[in-house]
Enzyme design. Structure first.
Site, short mmCIF file in Angstrom:
data_model
loop_
_atom_site.label_atom_id
_atom_site.label_comp_id
_atom_site.label_asym_id
_atom_site.label_seq_id
_atom_site.Cartn_x
_atom_site.Cartn_y
_atom_site.Cartn_z
N LEU A 110 -5.94 87.63 -83.97
CA LEU A 110 -4.95 85.78 -83.38
C LEU A 110 -4.57 85.48 -84.34
O LEU A 110 -4.74 85.04 -86.01
CB LEU A 110 -6.51 85.55 -83.66
CG LEU A 110 -7.67 85.79 -82.29
CD1 LEU A 110 -8.84 85.57 -82.52
CD2 LEU A 110 -7.16 85.90 -80.84
N ASP A 111 -4.06 84.09 -83.62
CA ASP A 111 -3.66 83.62 -84.83
C ASP A 111 -3.73 82.89 -85.34
O ASP A 111 -5.04 82.33 -85.08
CB ASP A 111 -2.09 82.33 -83.58
CG ASP A 111 -1.18 82.90 -82.62
OD1 ASP A 111 -0.90 84.43 -83.64
OD2 ASP A 111 -0.60 82.69 -81.49
N ALA A 112 -3.11 82.93 -86.49
CA ALA A 112 -4.11 81.09 -87.57
C ALA A 112 -4.22 79.98 -86.73
O ALA A 112 -5.78 79.80 -86.72
CB ALA A 112 -2.93 80.73 -88.40
N ARG A 195 2.08 85.84 -79.57
CA ARG A 195 1.13 84.34 -78.75
C ARG A 195 2.16 83.73 -77.44
O ARG A 195 2.72 83.24 -76.99
CB ARG A 195 2.75 83.21 -79.46
CG ARG A 195 1.83 83.03 -80.89
CD ARG A 195 3.19 82.35 -81.97
NE ARG A 195 2.64 80.93 -81.48
CZ ARG A 195 2.02 80.63 -82.44
NH1 ARG A 195 1.37 80.89 -82.82
NH2 ARG A 195 1.79 78.87 -81.71
#
Length: 268
Positions: A110-112, A195
């Protein structure tokens, strides 16, 4: 292993040791024809199996026999990178694995700036099935986006939009709430592209303000607080293993190998 084998462990003992039921109830399950070994129904109480190699399921749900495998669900906070060791010194996932002695790895990323459900495990075969897009494991996200999302926009998301790396369509899309300034959208999709939810919503004119992954395959965050991790229940482990056995028979092509967990391009 056949029913006549004298080596191995009695099936009812294996089921009891795995936490399926007591030995007496496990015997009832076997006699009722609800237990399979390697896909074959076994009704003989004298049956013995090899827990290290044989696959067992009850009512079609896989049973975990290898107790060296650990399965953990984490509600990842924003600001934490999906890596066990970040070479840039940012907060990573190690702080959530101290409770378990095994060396755990994250399944996918997962993205930050995205929070929500991450699976941590030492089961490489299961991680391969769950992380690789060719196996089509679905994920569900809740996105807070700018502006009022219309029913027409929801329809567009399920019909598909064209991005710079090709077309993409949500498996499901649902508008949960909307005001003049913000909307809450639920998106389900099986793509593992970088994303992807943020790019889809930006493409239809509603940039993401906040994004949470609530479901991954059969698993749901439920009430797990942000920043907390827990082991999967027996039922959850069974659901994951059932998924991996169902989908694990088709290997991806060699040039379509799953991304390494330390590859930042693999972020979702």
């Amino acid at each position: 292993m056949t029913e006549m084998d004298t080596e191995g462990v009695r099936l009812q003992k294996v089921l009891a040791n795995a936490g399926v039921a007591s030995r007496r109830v496990s015997e009832d399950l076997i006699v009722a024809g609800r237990v399979r070994v390697n896909g074959v129904v076994v009704t003989e109480l004298g049956s013995r199996i090899d827990p290290e190699t044989d696959l067992v399921d009850v009512d079609g749900v896989a049973v975990q026999l290898d107790m060296s495998k650990r399965y953990v669900i984490l509600n990842k906070p924003t600001g934490v990178v999906s890596s066990m060791r970040d070479d840039r010194g940012r907060p990573d996932l190690r702080q959530y694995t101290d409770e378990w002695p095994e060396r755990l790895y994250n399944v996918g990323r997962l993205d930050a700036d995205t929070s929500g459900l991450l699976i941590l495990t030492n089961d490489g075969d299961l991680a391969h099935v769950l992380a690789h897009p060719s196996f089509g494991v679905t994920k569900m996200y809740i996105a807070k986006v700018e502006g009022r999302v219309s029913p027409q926009t929801i329809a567009t998301l399920t019909k598909g939009v064209e991005l710079e790396d090709g077309p993409i369509a949500a498996d499901k899309a649902r508008l949960l709430d909307a005001s003049e300034d913000f909307s809450i959208v639920e998106l389900t999709l099986h793509s593992g592209r970088n994303r992807i939810v943020r790019r889809m919503m930006a493409e239809v004119g509603h940039p993401v303000v906040d994004l949470v992954r609530r479901r991954f395959g059969p698993l749901s965050l439920g009430p797990l607080p942000v920043g907390r991790a827990r082991e999967l229940t027996t039922i959850e482990r069974g659901a994951l293993l059932t998924l991996s056995r169902r989908d694990g028979g088709t290997e991806p092509a060699a040039d379509d190998a799953p991304p390494r967990t330390d590859d930042p391009s693999a972020e979702e």
